[in-house]
Scaffold this motif. Structure first.
Motif, PDB file in Angstrom:
ATOM      1  N   ASN A   1      30.484 -16.634  -5.789  1.00 28.75           N
ATOM      2  CA  ASN A   1      31.211 -16.187  -6.978  1.00 28.75           C
ATOM      3  C   ASN A   1      32.516 -15.486  -6.611  1.00 28.75           C
ATOM      4  O   ASN A   1      33.518 -15.615  -7.307  1.00 28.75           O
ATOM      5  CB  ASN A   1      30.350 -15.276  -7.844  1.00 28.75           C
ATOM      6  N   LYS A   2      32.492 -14.733  -5.505  1.00 30.61           N
ATOM      7  CA  LYS A   2      33.704 -14.049  -5.059  1.00 30.61           C
ATOM      8  C   LYS A   2      34.795 -15.079  -4.719  1.00 30.61           C
ATOM      9  O   LYS A   2      35.955 -14.895  -5.072  1.00 30.61           O
ATOM     10  CB  LYS A   2      33.390 -13.165  -3.844  1.00 30.61           C
TER      11      LYS A   2
ATOM     12  N   LYS B   1      34.961 -18.167  -5.915  1.00 30.60           N
ATOM     13  CA  LYS B   1      35.349 -18.832  -7.169  1.00 30.60           C
ATOM     14  C   LYS B   1      36.270 -17.951  -8.005  1.00 30.60           C
ATOM     15  O   LYS B   1      37.249 -18.433  -8.570  1.00 30.60           O
ATOM     16  CB  LYS B   1      34.098 -19.215  -7.969  1.00 30.60           C
ATOM     17  N   LYS B   2      35.974 -16.650  -8.098  1.00 33.36           N
ATOM     18  CA  LYS B   2      36.803 -15.728  -8.882  1.00 33.36           C
ATOM     19  C   LYS B   2      38.219 -15.620  -8.318  1.00 33.36           C
ATOM     20  O   LYS B   2      39.155 -15.320  -9.038  1.00 33.36           O
ATOM     21  CB  LYS B   2      36.165 -14.334  -8.924  1.00 33.36           C
ATOM     22  N   SER B   3      38.348 -15.853  -7.021  1.00 31.70           N
ATOM     23  CA  SER B   3      39.667 -15.810  -6.384  1.00 31.70           C
ATOM     24  C   SER B   3      40.388 -17.151  -6.492  1.00 31.70           C
ATOM     25  O   SER B   3      41.457 -17.334  -5.926  1.00 31.70           O
ATOM     26  CB  SER B   3      39.519 -15.415  -4.909  1.00 31.70           C
TER      27      SER B   3
ATOM     28  N   GLN C   1      39.158 -12.340   1.878  1.00 27.96           N
ATOM     29  CA  GLN C   1      38.361 -11.969   0.711  1.00 27.96           C
ATOM     30  C   GLN C   1      37.302 -10.910   1.045  1.00 27.96           C
ATOM     31  O   GLN C   1      36.451 -10.589   0.224  1.00 27.96           O
ATOM     32  CB  GLN C   1      37.679 -13.206   0.119  1.00 27.96           C
TER      33      GLN C   1
END
Length: 165
Positions: A15-16, A18-20, A74
């Motif tokens: 998710n990290k 994808k959010k980026s 990230q």
């Protein structure tokens, strides 16, 4: 070190990314899985590539390198630079107040982790003395591991036997 990561942890990592704005391609997923499966091993990009290649034969070293750099940016992985110029990577841990510390064998390059945070009093003193807010620190001790020390002792004993005989 026992792999204590759950599917929830894997989901947080994906998710990290994808959010980026990064897609989780099958190649990236294989790299994430390899990093998670290798907790505590402190792998180089080339070592990660060798493992991922077994799962995804079509993957290239450049893809692994770019993905590791992305994961480092990230804060998904942390980089451990050794004195021989080797960079090793490991999964960042959300539960750590500070980066954990390392013992590095100068003979075999094995990296051991230790979690004791012995520097809190020093951080407080630095903060007071220099009016500086310490956010993190990294500590590496260099020496000879027990296995290498045993080998050296055996070599030394053999050399002494040759001289005496």
């Amino acid at each position: 070190m026992v792999n204590s990561y759950t599917s929830e942890d894997i989901l947080k990592i994906t998710n990290k990314l994808k959010k980026s704005g990064y897609k989780l391609t099958p190649q990236r997923q294989a790299i994430v899985d390899t990093i998670i499966d290798s907790v505590g091993k402190h792998l180089t990009v080339e070592e990660i590539f060798d493992i991922v290649k077994q799962r995804r034969p079509e993957i290239g070293l450049a893809t692994v390198y770019r993905t590791i750099m992305l994961m480092h940016e990230q804060n998904i992985v942390t980089r451990l630079d050794l004195i021989d110029g080797t960079a090793r990577y490991e999964l960042a841990r959300d539960d750590e107040h500070h980066t954990h510390h390392h013992l590095v064998c100068l003979n075999c390059s094995t990296v051991f982790e230790f979690m004791d945070d012995l520097l809190d009093p020093l951080e407080e003193e630095i903060g007071r003395k220099y009016n500086f807010k310490v956010l993190d620190h990294s500590l590496k001790f260099y020496g000879i591991c027990n296995e290498c020390a045993k080998e050296e002792k055996i070599k030394e004993e053999l050399n002494n036997d040759k001289r005496e005989g």
